[in-house]
Design a protein around this motif. Structure first.
Motif, short mmCIF file in Angstrom:
data_model
loop_
_atom_site.label_atom_id
_atom_site.label_comp_id
_atom_site.label_asym_id
_atom_site.label_seq_id
_atom_site.Cartn_x
_atom_site.Cartn_y
_atom_site.Cartn_z
N GLY A 152 0.82 -1.21 0.00
CA GLY A 152 0.00 0.00 0.00
C GLY A 152 0.85 1.25 0.00
O GLY A 152 2.08 1.22 0.12
N THR A 153 0.17 2.37 -0.11
CA THR A 153 0.83 3.66 -0.08
C THR A 153 1.19 4.02 1.35
O THR A 153 0.39 3.83 2.26
N PRO A 154 2.37 4.55 1.61
CA PRO A 154 2.73 4.91 2.97
C PRO A 154 1.94 6.09 3.47
O PRO A 154 1.43 6.89 2.70
N VAL A 155 1.84 6.20 4.79
CA VAL A 155 1.15 7.33 5.39
C VAL A 155 1.92 8.61 5.12
O VAL A 155 3.12 8.69 5.35
N LEU A 156 1.23 9.62 4.62
CA LEU A 156 1.86 10.89 4.29
C LEU A 156 1.71 11.91 5.40
O LEU A 156 2.52 12.81 5.53
N HIS A 157 0.63 11.79 6.17
CA HIS A 157 0.38 12.72 7.27
C HIS A 157 0.01 11.93 8.51
O HIS A 157 -0.60 10.87 8.42
N ALA A 158 0.36 12.43 9.65
CA ALA A 158 -0.04 11.78 10.90
C ALA A 158 -1.56 11.74 10.98
O ALA A 158 -2.22 12.75 10.80
N ALA A 159 -2.11 10.57 11.23
CA ALA A 159 -3.57 10.44 11.20
C ALA A 159 -4.24 11.34 12.22
O ALA A 159 -5.31 11.87 11.98
N SER A 160 -3.61 11.50 13.38
CA SER A 160 -4.25 12.28 14.43
C SER A 160 -4.42 13.74 14.05
O SER A 160 -5.22 14.46 14.63
N ALA A 161 -3.64 14.19 13.06
CA ALA A 161 -3.75 15.59 12.66
C ALA A 161 -5.02 15.86 11.87
O ALA A 161 -5.49 16.98 11.79
N GLY A 162 -5.59 14.79 11.29
CA GLY A 162 -6.80 14.97 10.49
C GLY A 162 -6.49 15.60 9.16
O GLY A 162 -5.38 16.07 8.91
N PRO A 163 -7.44 15.58 8.24
CA PRO A 163 -7.22 16.16 6.93
C PRO A 163 -6.94 17.65 7.03
O PRO A 163 -7.61 18.38 7.77
N PRO A 164 -5.96 18.15 6.30
CA PRO A 164 -5.63 19.57 6.36
C PRO A 164 -6.57 20.38 5.49
O PRO A 164 -7.40 19.84 4.78
N ALA B 236 -12.28 5.55 10.71
CA ALA B 236 -11.90 5.47 12.12
C ALA B 236 -10.68 4.57 12.30
O ALA B 236 -9.77 4.87 13.09
N GLN B 237 -10.63 3.46 11.56
CA GLN B 237 -9.48 2.56 11.64
C GLN B 237 -8.21 3.23 11.12
O GLN B 237 -7.11 2.84 11.49
N ALA B 238 -8.38 4.26 10.27
CA ALA B 238 -7.23 5.02 9.77
C ALA B 238 -6.79 6.10 10.76
O ALA B 238 -5.88 6.87 10.47
N GLY B 239 -7.44 6.14 11.92
CA GLY B 239 -7.04 7.07 12.96
C GLY B 239 -7.83 8.36 13.01
O GLY B 239 -7.49 9.27 13.78
N MET B 240 -8.90 8.45 12.22
CA MET B 240 -9.72 9.66 12.20
C MET B 240 -10.82 9.59 13.27
O MET B 240 -11.35 8.52 13.55
N ARG B 241 -11.15 10.75 13.83
CA ARG B 241 -12.31 10.84 14.72
C ARG B 241 -13.54 11.01 13.83
O ARG B 241 -13.66 12.01 13.12
N VAL B 242 -14.44 10.05 13.87
CA VAL B 242 -15.57 10.02 12.94
C VAL B 242 -16.88 10.02 13.73
O VAL B 242 -17.03 9.28 14.70
N LEU B 243 -17.81 10.85 13.28
CA LEU B 243 -19.17 10.83 13.83
C LEU B 243 -20.12 10.48 12.70
O LEU B 243 -20.22 11.21 11.70
N LEU B 244 -20.80 9.36 12.83
CA LEU B 244 -21.83 8.94 11.89
C LEU B 244 -23.18 9.50 12.34
O LEU B 244 -23.53 9.39 13.52
N VAL B 245 -23.91 10.09 11.40
CA VAL B 245 -25.22 10.63 11.71
C VAL B 245 -26.26 9.97 10.80
O VAL B 245 -26.13 10.02 9.57
N ASP B 246 -27.25 9.35 11.40
CA ASP B 246 -28.33 8.75 10.63
C ASP B 246 -29.31 9.84 10.26
O ASP B 246 -30.22 10.18 11.02
N VAL C 166 -16.52 0.76 18.26
CA VAL C 166 -15.35 0.91 17.39
C VAL C 166 -14.58 2.15 17.85
O VAL C 166 -15.15 3.23 17.92
N PRO C 167 -13.32 2.00 18.19
CA PRO C 167 -12.54 3.17 18.62
C PRO C 167 -12.60 4.30 17.59
O PRO C 167 -12.54 4.04 16.38
N GLN C 168 -12.75 5.53 18.07
CA GLN C 168 -12.76 6.73 17.23
C GLN C 168 -14.09 6.94 16.47
O GLN C 168 -14.22 7.91 15.73
N LEU C 169 -15.05 6.01 16.61
CA LEU C 169 -16.29 6.10 15.84
C LEU C 169 -17.48 6.25 16.78
O LEU C 169 -17.72 5.39 17.64
N SER C 170 -18.24 7.35 16.61
CA SER C 170 -19.46 7.59 17.38
C SER C 170 -20.65 7.67 16.46
O SER C 170 -20.51 7.76 15.23
N LEU C 171 -21.83 7.67 17.05
CA LEU C 171 -23.08 7.62 16.27
C LEU C 171 -24.12 8.56 16.86
O LEU C 171 -24.28 8.64 18.08
#
Length: 327
Positions: A2-14, A49-59, A100-105
Motif C-alpha cells: 500500500g501507499t505509505p502514510v503521508l500525514h499523521a492520522a491524528s492531525a486529520g485532513p488539512p 476510524a481505523q485510519a485514525g480519524m475521529r468520525v461521527l456517523l449521523v443517521d 469501534v474506537p474513534q467512531l461515534s453515532l
C-alpha cells in the motif's frame, strides 16, 4: 504494497481552519432505496476510524433510520428526534458509542411520524449544531430520493457520495438525484444571480423545459453572459463522488468510469469515480448478524472495496493510508 502514510492520522485532513467544526463532511445519498447507502456509510465510517480519524456517523435518513442496526448498536436511548423536539437537549447529549474506537453515532429519529418533513428552522438548527462538532469526519447517511431536506444535507458536504447500482434504471435515478441537487443549489443562489424565473422553469416538468444543467447554463449565457459565466463556475464546483455498489461482473466494476465519462460529455457534470464494491454474499451475511462487513469479514471482496474507497477519500483530503490492491 500500500501507499505509505503521508500525514499523521491524528492531525486529520488539512485545509480547513482550526476552529471547532468537522474538518470534512461526507454525505452518502442516492436516487432510490435499497441500493446500499447505509452499508456504505457504516463501513466507510469504520474504515476512516481505523485510519485514525475521529468520525461521527449521523443517521440523517429522517424517515427510515436504521444505521444503528448496521453497526450492531442496540436500540438507541436518545435520537435525533430528542434534539429536534427539545430546546434543552444538546447534540453532544445524543452521541452514542459504537464499540469501534474513534467512531461515534447519532441515531436517527424513530418515533416521530413526520420526522422526514422537519421544519426549515429545525433543519437549520440541526445543520448549525452539526457544524460545531470537533471531529475529523462528519458522515451523514441520507434517506432515498430528492426531498429538499435530503438535498440540503447532501449540499453541505465536502464530499457528496452518490451510491448507484450497475443497472440502467439505477443510473437514471442517480442522474435525477444529481440534477435535483444541482438545481437545489441554484435555488440557494438564484437571487444573487437574478435567475429566479429560469430556475423555476428548469424545476418544472412541463414539456420543453431545460433538460440538463449544461442546457440551463447555455440558456442563461444567451440572456446574460456574465451570469452564465458565474453559473459555469457553480457547475464546475459541483462535484459528485460516485460509488458503484453490488458489482457482479468485471464489466460492472467499470460502470463508474463509464458514467463519469458520459455525464461529463452529455450533462457537463464533473464527477470522481471512487470505485466499486463487489457483490458479496459475506456482506448480506454480516447484515443478518447486525455486524458491519468490515469487522465481520475484513478479508472479503466487499470489505476490501470499501477500504479502497475510504483510501481514495483520504487521498483527496491529503492523507494517504495503505489500501488493498484492486481486484
Amino acid at each position: 504494497m500500500g501507499t505509505p502514510v503521508l500525514h499523521a492520522a491524528s492531525a486529520g485532513p488539512p485545509g480547513l481552519s482550526k476552529r471547532a467544526r468537522p474538518r470534512r463532511v461526507i454525505a452518502v445519498g442516492g436516487g432510490k432505496g435499497g441500493i446500499g447507502k447505509t452499508l456504505v456509510s457504516a463501513n466507510l465510517g469504520i474504515a476512516l476510524a481505523q485510519a485514525g480519524m475521529r468520525v461521527l456517523l449521523v443517521d440523517a435518513d429522517l424517515g427510515g433510520a436504521n444505521l444503528h442496526t448496521c453497526l450492531g448498536v442496540g436500540q438507541p436511548s436518545a435520537t435525533l428526534s430528542d434534539f429536534v423536539r427539545s430546546n434543552k437537549t444538546r447534540l453532544e447529549d445524543i452521541i452514542l458509542p459504537t464499540g469501534v474506537p474513534q467512531l461515534s453515532l447519532i441515531a436517527g429519529a424513530q418515533d416521530v411520524l413526520d420526522a422526514a418533513n422537519i421544519k426549515y428552522a429545525q433543519k437549520q438548527k440541526l445543520l448549525r449544531s452539526l457544524m460545531t462538532l470537533p471531529v475529523d469526519y462528519l458522515l451523514l447517511d441520507l434517506g432515498a430520493g430528492t426531498s429538499f431536506n435530503t438535498l440540503d444535507f447532501f449540499l453541505v458536504a465536502d464530499h457528496g457520495v452518490l451510491v448507484v447500482l450497475p443497472e440502467p434504471t439505477a443510473v437514471e435515478n442517480a442522474y435525477r438525484f444529481v440534477k435535483a441537487a444541482f438545481f437545489r443549489r441554484l435555488q440557494q443562489v438564484e437571487a444573487q444571480y437574478g435567475i429566479e424565473e429560469l430556475v423555476e422553469s428548469a424545476l418544472t416538468t412541463r414539456e420543453g423545459t431545460l433538460r440538463t444543467p449544461h442546457d440551463f447554463i447555455s440558456q442563461v449565457r444567451k440572456e446574460d453572459p456574465a451570469a452564465g459565466a458565474r453559473l459555469e463556475k457553480e457547475l464546475l464546483s459541483f462535484r459528485i463522488r460516485l460509488v458503484v455498489n453490488q458489482a457482479r461482473t468485471d464489466a460492472d466494476m467499470t460502470v463508474g468510469t463509464a458514467v463519469v465519462s458520459a455525464w461529463k460529455k452529455f450533462f457537463g457534470l464533473e464527477m470522481d469515480d471512487l470505485g466499486a464494491i463487489r457483490y458479496d454474499d459475506e456482506a448480506w451475511r454480516a447484515i443478518r448478524k447486525r455486524r458491519p462487513v468490515l469487522l465481520e469479514r475484513p478479508d472479503s471482496p466487499a470489505a476490501q472495496g470499501l477500504q479502497r474507497i475510504a483510501g481514495r477519500i483520504l487521498a483527496l483530503d491529503g492523507t494517504a493510508i495503505p489500501t488493498p490492491p484492486s481486484p
